[in-house]
Design a protein around this motif. Structure first.
Motif, PDB file in Angstrom:
ATOM      1  N   GLU A  89       0.864  -1.181   0.000  1.00  0.00           N
ATOM      2  CA  GLU A  89       0.000   0.000   0.000  1.00  0.00           C
ATOM      3  C   GLU A  89       0.900   1.229   0.000  1.00  0.00           C
ATOM      4  O   GLU A  89       1.090   1.896   1.014  1.00  0.00           O
ATOM      5  CB  GLU A  89      -0.928   0.007   1.208  1.00  0.00           C
ATOM      6  CG  GLU A  89      -2.023   1.046   1.116  1.00  0.00           C
ATOM      7  CD  GLU A  89      -2.991   1.012   2.281  1.00  0.00           C
ATOM      8  OE1 GLU A  89      -3.780   1.966   2.414  1.00  0.00           O
ATOM      9  OE2 GLU A  89      -2.952   0.047   3.059  1.00  0.00           O
ATOM     10  N   LEU A 131      -4.283   3.096  -2.274  1.00  0.00           N
ATOM     11  CA  LEU A 131      -3.796   2.228  -3.350  1.00  0.00           C
ATOM     12  C   LEU A 131      -3.262   0.924  -2.752  1.00  0.00           C
ATOM     13  O   LEU A 131      -2.341   0.940  -1.928  1.00  0.00           O
ATOM     14  CB  LEU A 131      -2.688   2.916  -4.140  1.00  0.00           C
ATOM     15  CG  LEU A 131      -1.985   2.058  -5.205  1.00  0.00           C
ATOM     16  CD1 LEU A 131      -2.971   1.644  -6.297  1.00  0.00           C
ATOM     17  CD2 LEU A 131      -0.811   2.803  -5.808  1.00  0.00           C
ATOM     18  N   THR A 132      -3.845  -0.199  -3.144  1.00  0.00           N
ATOM     19  CA  THR A 132      -3.411  -1.513  -2.658  1.00  0.00           C
ATOM     20  C   THR A 132      -3.045  -2.394  -3.843  1.00  0.00           C
ATOM     21  O   THR A 132      -3.810  -2.495  -4.810  1.00  0.00           O
ATOM     22  CB  THR A 132      -4.519  -2.198  -1.841  1.00  0.00           C
ATOM     23  OG1 THR A 132      -4.899  -1.356  -0.752  1.00  0.00           O
ATOM     24  CG2 THR A 132      -4.032  -3.527  -1.287  1.00  0.00           C
ATOM     25  N   PHE A 133      -1.890  -3.006  -3.748  1.00  0.00           N
ATOM     26  CA  PHE A 133      -1.424  -3.916  -4.794  1.00  0.00           C
ATOM     27  C   PHE A 133      -1.158  -5.273  -4.168  1.00  0.00           C
ATOM     28  O   PHE A 133      -0.494  -5.367  -3.136  1.00  0.00           O
ATOM     29  CB  PHE A 133      -0.144  -3.377  -5.441  1.00  0.00           C
ATOM     30  CG  PHE A 133       0.437  -4.292  -6.482  1.00  0.00           C
ATOM     31  CD1 PHE A 133      -0.133  -4.393  -7.736  1.00  0.00           C
ATOM     32  CD2 PHE A 133       1.558  -5.066  -6.207  1.00  0.00           C
ATOM     33  CE1 PHE A 133       0.396  -5.240  -8.699  1.00  0.00           C
ATOM     34  CE2 PHE A 133       2.096  -5.917  -7.155  1.00  0.00           C
ATOM     35  CZ  PHE A 133       1.510  -6.000  -8.410  1.00  0.00           C
ATOM     36  N   LEU A 187      -5.073  -4.920  -8.268  1.00  0.00           N
ATOM     37  CA  LEU A 187      -4.834  -3.512  -7.973  1.00  0.00           C
ATOM     38  C   LEU A 187      -6.156  -2.855  -7.608  1.00  0.00           C
ATOM     39  O   LEU A 187      -7.142  -2.972  -8.348  1.00  0.00           O
ATOM     40  CB  LEU A 187      -4.219  -2.813  -9.192  1.00  0.00           C
ATOM     41  CG  LEU A 187      -3.923  -1.320  -9.051  1.00  0.00           C
ATOM     42  CD1 LEU A 187      -2.728  -1.113  -8.127  1.00  0.00           C
ATOM     43  CD2 LEU A 187      -3.638  -0.695 -10.422  1.00  0.00           C
ATOM     44  N   ASP A 188      -6.200  -2.189  -6.462  1.00  0.00           N
ATOM     45  CA  ASP A 188      -7.369  -1.427  -6.036  1.00  0.00           C
ATOM     46  C   ASP A 188      -6.918  -0.019  -5.684  1.00  0.00           C
ATOM     47  O   ASP A 188      -5.961   0.161  -4.902  1.00  0.00           O
ATOM     48  CB  ASP A 188      -8.035  -2.084  -4.818  1.00  0.00           C
ATOM     49  CG  ASP A 188      -8.638  -3.441  -5.141  1.00  0.00           C
ATOM     50  OD1 ASP A 188      -9.643  -3.480  -5.859  1.00  0.00           O
ATOM     51  OD2 ASP A 188      -8.080  -4.458  -4.675  1.00  0.00           O
ATOM     52  N   TYR A 189      -7.619   0.976  -6.230  1.00  0.00           N
ATOM     53  CA  TYR A 189      -7.220   2.367  -6.015  1.00  0.00           C
ATOM     54  C   TYR A 189      -8.449   3.211  -5.739  1.00  0.00           C
ATOM     55  O   TYR A 189      -9.465   3.114  -6.438  1.00  0.00           O
ATOM     56  CB  TYR A 189      -6.473   2.907  -7.232  1.00  0.00           C
ATOM     57  CG  TYR A 189      -5.978   4.320  -7.064  1.00  0.00           C
ATOM     58  CD1 TYR A 189      -5.264   4.697  -5.926  1.00  0.00           C
ATOM     59  CD2 TYR A 189      -6.204   5.279  -8.049  1.00  0.00           C
ATOM     60  CE1 TYR A 189      -4.790   5.992  -5.768  1.00  0.00           C
ATOM     61  CE2 TYR A 189      -5.728   6.579  -7.907  1.00  0.00           C
ATOM     62  CZ  TYR A 189      -5.031   6.931  -6.760  1.00  0.00           C
ATOM     63  OH  TYR A 189      -4.576   8.212  -6.607  1.00  0.00           O
ATOM     64  N   ARG A 190      -8.351   4.032  -4.713  1.00  0.00           N
ATOM     65  CA  ARG A 190      -9.415   4.958  -4.334  1.00  0.00           C
ATOM     66  C   ARG A 190      -8.806   6.354  -4.233  1.00  0.00           C
ATOM     67  O   ARG A 190      -7.944   6.594  -3.386  1.00  0.00           O
ATOM     68  CB  ARG A 190     -10.045   4.547  -3.011  1.00  0.00           C
ATOM     69  CG  ARG A 190     -11.155   5.471  -2.527  1.00  0.00           C
ATOM     70  CD  ARG A 190     -11.624   5.059  -1.141  1.00  0.00           C
ATOM     71  NE  ARG A 190     -12.663   5.942  -0.652  1.00  0.00           N
ATOM     72  CZ  ARG A 190     -13.965   5.738  -0.816  1.00  0.00           C
ATOM     73  NH1 ARG A 190     -14.372   4.648  -1.447  1.00  0.00           N
ATOM     74  NH2 ARG A 190     -14.863   6.590  -0.357  1.00  0.00           N
ATOM     75  N   MET A 191      -9.271   7.282  -5.103  1.00  0.00           N
ATOM     76  CA  MET A 191      -8.721   8.631  -5.138  1.00  0.00           C
ATOM     77  C   MET A 191      -9.811   9.627  -4.765  1.00  0.00           C
ATOM     78  O   MET A 191     -10.749   9.868  -5.539  1.00  0.00           O
ATOM     79  CB  MET A 191      -8.189   8.958  -6.535  1.00  0.00           C
ATOM     80  CG  MET A 191      -7.549  10.343  -6.612  1.00  0.00           C
ATOM     81  SD  MET A 191      -6.853  10.703  -8.244  1.00  0.00           S
ATOM     82  CE  MET A 191      -8.364  10.819  -9.235  1.00  0.00           C
TER      83      MET A 191
END
Length: 737
Positions: free
Chosen positions: A591, A596-598, A639-643
């Motif tokens: 992270e 953002l988590t990979f 891949l998870d992304y939160r902006m």
């Protein structure tokens, strides 16, 4: 160190270094760019990975301190749109594979090359244990509808201490969200291609403040299917399911917790079986009637926990009722015309032979009632010496009614009514002992007794060469010990290395279909299998936001249970066969910036069958052959992304997710008659999420890979396969309050 071990070690190290270095470099750039842009996340504000607690071992343990390889999947990694939760779990678990036989209640998992050598022989014949909130199920209940999940815990390697028998490859424990009083409500809606739709509603909160909490969720889903039927003109592969789950938590004081959970699901599918893989238009079905599969599961669990000064007492009672119906056309026209050398053009195939809706049909009804009771005592949280001791009882009452009528094979005619009653009594203990300043020694043991009773009844239908009737009555029992021992060293706060030896067991018993009854012969019980696993591994907290886990393993399996059939006669063979497997697993979690988590994982598995016996050689085994349905390589990336959009003066956040799942080549059977090609699954999701409302678009299997989950070679160039669904795209929304 021999050559094979050296290659495994070098490969595992290389994968870990490449994954870690790549993400680290990318993360540093991302942090720097965010800092320049004035984002709230800067180089001075690094993220820190959360510590995940694992409960599958009957002790709440921090995952980064467990001397074992573990995969933890958060709820966003199990998408409802996937429709096959078992496949979702296993494709995200290094060295794992999901095998679906396209019939309700007939799916199983493989891990680290430890697998059924063919198809499972009864509802308890599995090598990967499965439980929900610590309550075990059988293969008939494997991979049910998953709702309101907190996390999925996948433990690699024998889990004989916690799971008991039939977990010599590993164990899966689904942890559901508890009724903890947190007030929330939510509605989820999805619609997509090929008639896909989803409606799900959830609500939770206090029913009596600080004393009684409740939580409930319901779901309905539909999918029309995407496999054309060239005989009926319709489509197959459809799904319709409805499910509900409710839980209550009663906490009269700080030391006593009582959880009551109940649920029901009904899952109906028309998955075709044995499609001709070599047809130019694959996948198409040529069944003259629509296949039908239905599984209904009702379950209830009572968990009572009492915290005392020096220990915690827990009692778990679980009940399950599983009802399954499978109806299908046995002789797909395209498959059997090719198999028998007839013209492949449907107009030239005799209609009475393959396209008579009254012929070549098999209807199977199964019920299984499972009762589970466990009592255990645990050391208090934070104690220097961590231990658990307990006892449990498992009972399965299984019944099958099978009505068979075919023109082609004698053994697929008549009626079978079989009852299989199974019991297991077990006591277990596990302890972790601190040694010196940074070492620890842990070990577990389970002593158990299995018994199984078969009552078989066959009634013929007049097919030439079969018996008019045949009954049998059989008993099987066994006493056994499973367990593990592990030595670990903590190198500071971030690094742990370990070595372990574990022993697993897969119970013996009776094959559920008693296929020899039509010939007037009894089915003898198959022998239990045993496994010994050696593992070394490391858990590396490279940075606050980056962790890499590595593991090497070697399995020796004695008397692996083997089933095969002769396609010319449909004669089924049962035997036991030794084999071994070895390989490595690597997983990475990062992270690098907030939101953002990979995730990444890779597994390599090599298998080899050992010396054969006359029985196992007749069933197709051969020394040096590979274990069937075990992929050599597996790879998963997510891949998870939160902006947050506050920087632009907009509410909510932009959310995006994508994952890549690769399953390598697999052998179809113990004889290694054919090899299945690798396949790749790519999924994606993007949208906007606000405080109370969210919208998104999603795609499943974007490459339209259509994974093949099982195959049976009938002869050269004629292979019957079970195939998964193809590409699905859709839109979704949620409302929360």
């Amino acid at each position: 160190m021999d050559r094979s071990t050296f290659l495994i070690l070098m490969s595992g190290t290389a994968v870990g270094i490449v994954l870690g270095a790549g993400v680290a470099a990318w993360a540093q750039n991302a942090v720097a760019e965010n800092a320049v842009a004035g984002d709230a996340v800067t180089a001075e504000e690094p993220t820190v990975l959360d510590v995940v607690t694992v409960s599958a071992t009957r002790q709440d343990t921090a995952e980064d301190r467990m001397p074992a390889s573990v995969t933890i999947l958060p709820p966003e990694r199990i998408s409802p749109a996937a429709l096959d939760p078992g496949a979702e779990i296993m494709r995200q678990s290094p060295t794992g594979n999901f095998v679906d036989l396209s019939r309700a209640g007939e799916a199983y998992a493989t891990m680290r090359g430890v697998a059924s050598l063919g198809s499972p022989l009864n509802s308890l014949d599995n090598t990967v244990g499965f439980s929900v909130d610590g309550v075990p199920s059988s293969l008939a209940g494997f991979a049910p509808v998953l709702m309101d999940v907190q996390q999925v815990e996948v433990l690699h390697g024998p889990q004989g201490t916690a799971f008991g028998r039939n977990a010599m490859a590993g164990g899966i424990n689904v942890v559901t969200m508890p009724a903890d009083g947190f007030a929330e409500s939510r509605i989820d809606l999805e619609t997509g291609s090929d008639g896909y739709s989803l409606v799900q509603a959830m609500t939770a909160g206090w029913l009596m403040a600080d004393v009684l909490a409740g939580r409930a969720v319901v779901r309905w889903q539909n999918y029309d299917g995407d496999i054309s039927n060239v005989i009926t003109g319709g489509t197959e592969g459809g799904v319709e399911l409805g499910a509900g789950r409710a839980s209550l938590r009663f906490t009269p004081d700080e030391t006593l917790t009582i959880d009551i959970t109940g649920g029901y699901s009904r899952d109906e599918r028309d998955n075709p079986a044995y499609l001709l893989y070599e047809t130019p238009d694959f996948p198409v079905s040529a069944s003259d009637t629509e296949s039908y599969g239905r599984r209904e599961i009702g379950h209830g669990t009572l968990t009572i926990e009492k915290v005392l000064e020096d220990l915690t007492l827990t009692a778990i009672t679980g009940l399950q009722n599983i009802d399954i119906q499978n109806d299908g056309d046995f002789s797909d026209t395209l498959l059997y015309s090719s198999y028998l050398g007839l013209p492949p053009i449907l107009d030239f195939v005799p209609e009475a032979l393959f396209t008579n809706p009254d012929q070549d049909k098999i209807a199977t009804g199964e019920t299984e009632r499972i009762f589970f009771q466990e009592f255990r005592a645990n050391a208090p949280d934070g104690a220097g010496l961590q231990w658990v001791v307990g006892a449990n009882y498992f009972r399965s009452d299984y019944e099958i009614h099978r009505d068979m009528q075919t023109l082609l094979f004698a053994v697929l005619n008549g009626t079978v009514d079989n009852d299989i009653d199974s019991e297991t009594w077990a006591g277990f203990a596990d302890v972790t002992i601190p040694l010196f300043e940074s070492w620890s020694l842990s070990g577990g043991i389970r002593i158990a007794h299995d018994s199984q009773h078969l009552v078989g009844r066959f009634r013929g239908n007049g097919y030439p060469g079969t018996e008019d009737s045949f009954d049998q009555d059989g008993e099987f029992s066994d006493d056994y010990v499973t367990g593990r021992i592990a030595l670990a060293r903590q190198w500071g706060e971030r690094v742990m290395t370990y070595a372990s030896v574990a022993w697993g067991y897969a119970s013996g018993g009776f094959e559920r279909l008693t296929p020899y009854a039509a010939e007037g012969a009894e089915s003898v019980p198959f022998r239990p299998a045993r496994a010994e696993t050696v593992e070394i591994g490391a858990k590396l907290g490279l940075l606050d936001w980056l962790r890499l886990d590595l593991g090497l393993f070697h399995n020796d399996v004695t008397d692996g249970q083997l089933a095969s059939f002769d396609p010319d006669t449909i004669q089924i063979f049962f035997a036991n066969q030794d084999y071994r497997s070895y390989g490595f697993e690597a997983s990475l979690l990062a992270e690098p910036v907030r939101g953002l988590t990979f995730r990444a994982g890779a597994g390599f598995t090599e298998t080899r069958q050992g010396e054969t016996t006359a029985d196992s050689a007749a069933a197709g085994a051969a020394k040096g052959n590979k274990v069937p349905m075990v992929p050599t390589w597996t790879v998963n990336l997510a891949l998870d992304y939160r902006m947050p959009l506050g920087f632009a003066g907009l509410p909510g956040a932009f959310v995006v997710g994508a994952d890549y799942q690769y399953v390598g080549s697999r052998q179809t059977d113990a004889a290694n008659s054919a090899k299945l090609d690798p396949y790749t699954i790519v999924n994606a999701r993007a949208g906007w999420q606000g405080e109370h409302l969210g919208f998104y678009a999603f795609g499943r299997d974007m490459l339209d890979s259509r994974p093949i989950s099982f195959a049976a070679p009938f002869r050269d160039g004629v292979t019957g396969v079970y195939v998964g669904r193809g590409r699905m795209v859709g839109l979704g929304m949620n409302v929360k309050w």
